[in-house]
Write a protein that holds these residues in place. Structure first.
Motif, short mmCIF file in Angstrom:
data_model
loop_
_atom_site.label_atom_id
_atom_site.label_comp_id
_atom_site.label_asym_id
_atom_site.label_seq_id
_atom_site.Cartn_x
_atom_site.Cartn_y
_atom_site.Cartn_z
N ASN A 236 0.95 -1.23 0.14
CA ASN A 236 -0.01 0.11 0.06
C ASN A 236 0.90 1.15 0.19
OD1 ASN A 236 -2.45 1.60 0.41
ND2 ASN A 236 -1.56 2.02 2.39
N ARG A 237 2.02 1.29 0.79
CA ARG A 237 2.72 2.36 0.87
C ARG A 237 3.42 2.59 -0.50
NH1 ARG A 237 3.81 0.25 6.15
NH2 ARG A 237 5.57 -0.65 5.09
N ARG A 240 1.03 4.02 -3.20
CA ARG A 240 1.01 5.60 -2.95
C ARG A 240 2.30 6.12 -3.33
NH1 ARG A 240 -3.28 6.99 0.90
NH2 ARG A 240 -4.63 5.25 1.25
N ILE A 243 2.10 6.39 -7.00
CA ILE A 243 1.10 7.29 -7.72
C ILE A 243 1.81 8.73 -7.75
CG2 ILE A 243 -1.08 8.34 -7.34
CD1 ILE A 243 -2.09 5.62 -6.32
N LEU A 244 2.47 9.15 -6.62
CA LEU A 244 2.88 10.32 -6.40
C LEU A 244 4.03 10.78 -7.42
CD1 LEU A 244 3.06 10.71 -2.54
CD2 LEU A 244 1.14 11.41 -4.05
N SER A 337 -9.27 2.38 0.84
CA SER A 337 -8.48 3.45 1.22
C SER A 337 -7.75 4.26 -0.08
CB SER A 337 -7.42 3.46 2.15
OG SER A 337 -6.89 4.65 2.48
N LEU A 338 -6.89 3.28 -0.93
CA LEU A 338 -6.24 3.55 -1.89
C LEU A 338 -7.07 3.99 -3.11
CD1 LEU A 338 -3.33 3.70 -3.45
CD2 LEU A 338 -4.01 1.34 -4.21
N PHE A 341 -8.25 7.35 -2.23
CA PHE A 341 -7.08 8.51 -2.29
C PHE A 341 -6.76 9.11 -3.76
CE2 PHE A 341 -2.20 8.92 -2.97
CZ PHE A 341 -2.14 9.83 -2.15
N VAL A 342 -7.12 8.13 -4.53
CA VAL A 342 -7.01 8.48 -6.08
C VAL A 342 -8.05 9.05 -6.71
CG1 VAL A 342 -6.80 7.58 -8.59
CG2 VAL A 342 -5.41 6.66 -6.40
N TYR A 347 -4.41 12.69 -4.10
CA TYR A 347 -2.98 12.48 -4.26
C TYR A 347 -2.37 13.85 -5.12
CZ TYR A 347 -4.20 12.05 -9.32
OH TYR A 347 -4.81 12.32 -10.74
N HIS A 350 -1.14 15.83 -2.26
CA HIS A 350 0.23 15.25 -1.72
C HIS A 350 1.21 15.46 -2.64
CE1 HIS A 350 -1.32 13.01 1.69
NE2 HIS A 350 -2.46 13.28 1.14
N ARG A 351 0.97 15.36 -4.30
CA ARG A 351 2.09 15.57 -5.11
C ARG A 351 2.41 16.81 -5.06
NH1 ARG A 351 0.46 13.42 -11.15
NH2 ARG A 351 0.68 11.77 -9.97
#
Length: 513
Positions: A236-237, A240, A243-244, A337-338, A341-342, A347, A350-351
């Motif tokens: 999962n980490r 993420r 994705i960033l 959650s993922l 998040f998207v 995201y 966060h990016r």
């Protein structure tokens, strides 16, 4: 067969490790040494086993997170209390363990022996054993086990797995049919033996050996679940982090999540666990396993098992179902959650923050050559946000403040006074028995009477309560007549009171009592 396997293993080791070629062997040894040194510093199981406090940690935590207790998670305050009790027992025996249970548990969480998680069902945090702790406990338990690892049951399990693997991985129809025909012939032979009454039955020792082997295999399942959960969280980490990133080769993950693809469930760890979990929750298979367990525990040899072995054997399927359900919830939660998040575009924020941090780091790197760390800048920063006070400034609640320090007086029991009890009742309730008697007496003398006439002949001994009681009797059983009456009574303070009420008449023919 076992001898040939060992011989093949030795030959393969000599061939791969390059004993005959010293250059390749030296390179392999150096690489292995660097890899194992890094593992010895990073792996919690290895650091626990080589630590001076390792025996104490394993002794305490294995009691509370053992496979026999069925405990895999508990509230942090509960574990602190249990460890405090263990520490006191160890100090009484002369062991130097000066700190509190909470302090030791905090160190164990920081070292990776325990994992602290937030609980959605309670306000307290929960603590559970890490993958490394379970591995260390399993290793120490294996050292202390009196059962030899080379047993008939283990070799039987190994040969059965080899036979199934050789059969199921064969792509040739003729050899596969030959193997199936051989298995059917063996089954027919066993059926004929049972029908003739000439068939072997496992004796008590060999059956108990197989039970121990099953329990040993089952004790490895919690560690497997912990590894799967840790792998899912690492995945999962990583997802993420991917994705960033802005690179085009990482955009596939973002697109798959946007399309609703369960990236975590489709991973190697997710597919492996899903297959295992589907087998556990299959009702037909579960019912069959429960039936097998009940049948085995009813056998004669099962009476020689210890209470702990019988309990663990009884809970085999239950523990796997509970642990599997927990990992399944974690995998589902991470996937949701993922996806949130998207799809919620979080995201992007966060990016942007990641780009700002990297820009600040690059600027700091460029400024490092011109500005010294101790150089005072002409810059005033305005503090925003909340003020965080020290924990020592908080005033804790002391339960002793509510404790009564006075001495409790004990009164000897006495004889109850009926008149005093009657008086207490009269002070809190209307004496309808007295009022009914008053009405009957007045009716016997007058033939009929109103409320005012009853009070004139029989004064209100309870003051206003007697007046109210007479009105209740009159409204329930009396007859209304035109006009009004004035009723009088004396209050408890001796004051004369009067009130006007609707006239109602009591008659002897009415059952008003």
């Amino acid at each position: 067969m076992a001898y040939r396997l060992v011989a093949y293993q030795r030959f393969a080791y000599r061939f791969v490790s390059g004993v005959d070629g010293r250059g390749s062997a030296a390179v392999s040894v150096v690489a292995d040494l660097h890899r194992l040194q890094r593992l010895s510093r990073a792996d919690p199981a290895w650091t626990l086993l080589r630590a001076d406090s390792g025996p104490a940690v394993v002794a305490m935590l294995s009691r509370h997170f053992s496979s026999g207790s069925g405990t895999r998670r508990m509230a942090a305050p509960e574990l602190f209390g249990l460890v405090d009790a263990d520490l006191q027992a160890l100090r009484d025996e002369g062991f130097d363990l000066p700190r509190s249970g909470q302090a030791y548990c905090t160190d164990w969480i920081r070292a990776g022996y325990l994992v602290r998680r937030a609980s959605s069902a309670a306000r307290e945090e929960t603590v559970e054993p890490s993958e490394g702790l379970l591995a260390a406990i399993s290793y120490v338990t294996g050292l202390e086990s009196s059962t030899s690892t080379v047993t008939e049951s283990r070799l039987t399990t190994l040969s059965a797995q080899l036979q199934a693997l050789a059969r199921d991985s064969d792509s040739r129809a003729e050899t596969r049919l030959r193997a199936l025909h051989a298995e059917r012939a063996e089954i027919d032979r066993q059926i004929a033996a049972v029908e003739s009454g000439d068939y072997p039955v496992l004796d008590g020792d060999r059956a108990a050996e197989r039970v121990a082997e099953i329990l040993a295999l089952a004790s490895e399942v919690p560690g497997d679940f912990a590894r799967v959960r840790a792998e899912l969280e690492r995945l999962n980490r990583d997802l993420r982090a991917r994705i960033l990133e802005d690179t085009e080769d990482r955009a596939d993950t973002l697109g798959e999540v946007f399309r609703g693809v369960d990236v975590i469930g489709r991973s190697d760890a997710g597919r492996s666990f899903s297959g295992f979990y589907d087998m556990i929750i299959d009702p037909e298979r579960s019912a069959r396993i429960d039936e097998w367990i009940d049948t085995i525990l009813d056998r004669q040899f099962a009476r020689g098992l210890s209470a702990r072995q019988r309990s663990r054997f009884r809970r085999l399927l239950t523990e796997m179902e509970e642990s599997g359900a927990e990992v399944h919830r974690v995998m589902t939660s991470l996937a949701r959650s993922l996806r949130h998040f998207v799809q919620s575009r979080h995201y992007e924020e966060h990016r942007r923050m990641q780009h700002e941090l990297r820009a600040a780091q690059r600027a700091a790197l460029r400024a490092a050559g011109h500005v010294k760390p101790f150089h005072q800048l002409e810059l005033e920063l305005v503090q925003v946000g909340m003020t965080i006070d020290s924990v020592s400034a908080l005033r804790l609640h002391n339960p002793g403040d509510d404790r009564v320090a006075g001495r409790i007086e004990t009164h000897a029991p006495g004889t109850a006074d009926l008149a005093a009890l009657r008086q207490l009742v009269r002070e809190s309730e209307i004496d309808f028995d007295e009022l009914s008697g008053n009405v009957r007496t007045v009716l016997a003398a007058r033939g009929r009477a109103t409320v005012a006439e009853v009070l004139a002949d029989r004064p209100a001994t309870q003051g206003l309560a007697s007046v109210v009681g007479l009105l209740v009797l009159a409204f329930d059983h009396g007859h209304p007549v035109p006009g009004e009456d004035t009723v009088t009574w004396t209050s408890s303070s001796g004051t004369r009171r009067a009130a006007t009420v609707q006239r109602r008449v009591f008659t002897p023919d009415e059952d008003w009592t």
